[in-house]
Write an enzyme that holds these catalytic residues in place. Structure first.
Site, PDB file in Angstrom:
ATOM      1  CG  ASP A   3      -6.633  -1.606  -1.415  1.00 14.14           C
ATOM      2  OD1 ASP A   3      -6.783  -2.821  -1.649  1.00 14.14           O
ATOM      3  OD2 ASP A   3      -5.734  -1.157  -0.671  1.00 14.14           O
ATOM      4  CG  ASP A  59      -1.976  -1.067   1.218  1.00 15.19           C
ATOM      5  OD1 ASP A  59      -2.454  -1.390   0.120  1.00 15.19           O
ATOM      6  OD2 ASP A  59      -2.320  -1.575   2.288  1.00 15.19           O
TER       7      ASP A  59
END
Length: 195
Positions: free
Chosen positions: A162, A140
């Site tokens: 995401d 991330d």
């Protein structure tokens, strides 16, 4: 409506789905590689703020799922992702979701997100010397926070995959709440299917 054994879709609908999935996974994997190359592994550099204190770049590895839940269950999430991908293809092309342009967009985005995070879950980015739990972790890098606001201070770091999953899921929710009652808004006309 055609029976499930007698469905035909314009080639453009099939191309759209696979193009969305491909563009999504390429954008996700490229951005992860670029950011981790430039900013290093988690903890190596302080966040780079684009909008000071609100939006920035910071590398992180999520060894769980949403909000870090299910830490250490990477294999389960990888298997679930594969099953979800197969279910999406069946829903689109066997059970007729591809008749809807809206659903084709939504499921194409979701598929791109699934593939981007699946790559990480399968450990394809991991290298010897990295912490072992990262082997099934997802990279991330997008940092967002609203100081003083619960849940948003900070919001867990996320990535493009995401984002694709969230947008696709929101589209499915809109479909089920607002568009499902109006077949004209979700299904192509016979003229569109002939193109």
């Amino acid at each position: 409506m055609n029976s499930s054994n007698d469905r035909s879709y314009p080639i453009s609908r099939i191309v759209l789905f696979f193009a969305l999935a491909l563009i999504g996974v390429v954008a996700d994997l490229w951005s992860k590689a670029a950011v981790f190359s430039a900013r290093g592994l988690p903890g190596e550099k302080s966040p780079y703020w684009i909008i000071d204190g609100i939006f920035g770049i910071e590398t992180a590895v999520n060894i769980g799922a949403v909000f870090g839940l299910g830490a250490g269950k990477g294999t389960f999430f990888a298997v679930f992702s594969i099953i979800a991908g197969i279910a999406i293809l069946a829903w689109l092309f066997k059970f007729g979701a591809a008749e809807s342009l809206w659903l084709t967009w939504a499921l194409g985005l979701i598929c791109g997100g699934i593939l981007g995070n699946l790559y990480d879950r399968l450990g394809m980015w991991w290298e010897p010397g990295f912490p072992e739990p990262w082997k099934s972790g997802v990279r991330d890098w997008i940092l967002f926070r609203i100081e003083g606001l619960p849940m948003f201070d900070p919001w867990p770091n996320f990535n493009i995959a995401d984002s694709l999953l969230v947008v696709g899921a929101a589209m499915l929710m809109i479909q089920s709440i607002f568009l499902a009652r109006d077949p004209e808004s979700t299904h192509s006309s016979p003229q569109e299917l002939q193109n």
